[in-house]
Design a protein around this motif. Sequence first.
Motif, short mmCIF file in Angstrom:
data_model
loop_
_atom_site.label_atom_id
_atom_site.label_comp_id
_atom_site.label_asym_id
_atom_site.label_seq_id
_atom_site.Cartn_x
_atom_site.Cartn_y
_atom_site.Cartn_z
N ARG A 1 64.79 56.38 26.83
CA ARG A 1 66.16 56.90 26.75
C ARG A 1 67.08 55.88 26.09
N TRP A 2 66.94 54.61 26.46
CA TRP A 2 67.78 53.58 25.83
C TRP A 2 67.48 53.47 24.34
N SER A 3 66.21 53.52 23.99
CA SER A 3 65.85 53.45 22.56
C SER A 3 66.46 54.63 21.80
N ALA A 4 66.35 55.83 22.38
CA ALA A 4 66.89 57.02 21.72
C ALA A 4 68.39 56.94 21.55
N GLU A 5 69.09 56.41 22.55
CA GLU A 5 70.55 56.30 22.47
C GLU A 5 70.97 55.34 21.35
N ILE A 6 70.21 54.24 21.20
CA ILE A 6 70.53 53.29 20.13
C ILE A 6 70.26 53.93 18.76
N ILE A 7 69.11 54.60 18.63
CA ILE A 7 68.74 55.22 17.35
C ILE A 7 69.72 56.31 16.98
N ALA A 8 70.19 57.08 17.96
CA ALA A 8 71.08 58.22 17.70
C ALA A 8 72.44 57.79 17.18
N GLU A 9 72.76 56.50 17.24
CA GLU A 9 74.02 56.03 16.66
C GLU A 9 74.05 56.27 15.15
N SER A 10 72.87 56.40 14.52
CA SER A 10 72.79 56.75 13.10
C SER A 10 72.55 58.25 12.98
N PRO A 11 73.52 59.01 12.46
CA PRO A 11 73.34 60.48 12.36
C PRO A 11 72.07 60.86 11.60
N LEU B 1 69.27 59.62 11.79
CA LEU B 1 68.07 59.44 12.61
C LEU B 1 68.13 60.22 13.93
N GLU B 2 69.01 61.23 14.01
CA GLU B 2 69.12 61.98 15.26
C GLU B 2 67.80 62.64 15.64
N ARG B 3 67.10 63.20 14.65
CA ARG B 3 65.82 63.84 14.94
C ARG B 3 64.80 62.81 15.43
N VAL B 4 64.80 61.64 14.81
CA VAL B 4 63.90 60.56 15.24
C VAL B 4 64.23 60.12 16.66
N ALA B 5 65.52 60.07 16.99
CA ALA B 5 65.93 59.67 18.34
C ALA B 5 65.37 60.63 19.39
N GLU B 6 65.40 61.92 19.09
CA GLU B 6 64.86 62.91 20.02
C GLU B 6 63.36 62.74 20.20
N GLN B 7 62.67 62.39 19.13
CA GLN B 7 61.22 62.19 19.22
C GLN B 7 60.88 60.93 20.02
N VAL B 8 61.69 59.89 19.86
CA VAL B 8 61.49 58.66 20.64
C VAL B 8 61.78 58.92 22.12
N ARG B 9 62.74 59.78 22.41
CA ARG B 9 63.11 60.07 23.80
C ARG B 9 61.91 60.63 24.60
N HIS B 10 61.02 61.36 23.91
CA HIS B 10 59.89 62.00 24.58
C HIS B 10 58.59 61.21 24.46
N GLN B 11 58.66 59.96 24.02
CA GLN B 11 57.42 59.25 23.67
C GLN B 11 56.53 58.94 24.88
N TYR B 12 57.08 58.86 26.08
CA TYR B 12 56.25 58.52 27.23
C TYR B 12 55.87 59.75 28.06
N GLN B 13 56.28 60.92 27.65
CA GLN B 13 55.97 62.12 28.41
C GLN B 13 54.56 62.61 28.09
#
Length: 407
Positions: free
Chosen positions: A305-315, A317-329
């Motif tokens: 979640r922290w990684s995704a929040e940092i990545i999402a600061e760049s519009p 990379l929003e799609r990449v942020a969502e993919q990182v958010r689910h990486q441990y599921q």
Amino acid sequence: MVSWLFPIGSATVGLYTANEAGGRPLYVLIGAAALVVGSMLSVATSNSGNNFTMGLAVAAAIPFAFSSLHMTEPWSSIAAFGIGLTAVWALRHARGEGHRELLPVMVRRLGGYVTYAAVYSAMRVGLFAELDGGWEDLFPFAVAVISWLTVEVVVRALLVLGPRELSRSYLARALLHDVNVFVGLALTGALFGELFSPIGWWALPIALLPYSFAHSAFKRFQETKTTYRQTIRALARIPEVSGLGIDGHADRSTDLATSIAKEMGLGPSQVDDVEYAALMHDIGRVSLSEPQILKMGFTDDDLARWSAEIIAESPYLERVAEQVRHQYQSYRKPGEQDDPDISIVSRIIKVAAAYDWKVHRSGMSPLSALEELHAGAAYEYDPDVVASLRRILEARGVLRPTRSKVS
């Protein structure tokens, strides 16, 4: 030794068809020389592994130019292609290019050029023999270019020498990813060939002028993308140099993840997403420098979640942020075929990062690490991704290739 069949065969084709063309050997040699020069000039493309040169524009121009010289049969064009590509092969071989990389490129170039010349010439002496040039030439040219592109795509997908890390699907889609560059070069050559008869060599600067603007745009885009990638890689190193992660984990995970994506046949855009997500999947570890967080404790989901929040600061990379958010599921839950909310990008990152962690943090052997991933393939790890990782490791010589037993 088999690779030497290309220059021998190409030269044979060139010399035989030059004899069939008859009477105009000088023009054939000029066309071949122009093809050699053009093939030494690379053009800007995306990072999809395509190797386009101005030789494509020269090849597109030759049938047009020869037609204006009343050389309407395809033999003259094919002769120029055969002789020219033989010389190109010799020059690139002398520069030290390997047979495994060089031969597939040369074969598909010859096949594409010959197909283009044959289709265009056949249409010009057949149904479209009465055309006077201009816009009427567009239909035969379009059919010829589509035929040419089809041969390039098919040969690139099928002809690969040595260990295969890229799927046929990825190879074909990567070529189509740069179809705008391919078509731009073909149109540049066709414009020169069409104008050569009425205005002579003045057609060259006129044809190159519009392409120069497109080339400049392609090159700026490539440079911008390279800079963007370098910036992301530098940011990904922050947790590692701060002692909050394993040194080199981001780069190694990215190398494995992008190789898996290509081996599984994902398109170039998805491979880019895999690369960015893999590089930054652990960027959230910078939060571990906060004493309060260490005191309260954290989970893998918190890191994601922290990684995704940092990545999402760049519009961008929003799609990449969502993919990182689910990486441990887990890729699926009990009673499900798979979880549609977990993208293939997230599944690839999970497998690649876990493998690198087990090998370089836990000290496991590559085989033991892979067996643990296989053991978790019931729910944690996508078995298709794990199987792709195994094929990558076998192709690289890290593991011995598995052989099925025959009873």
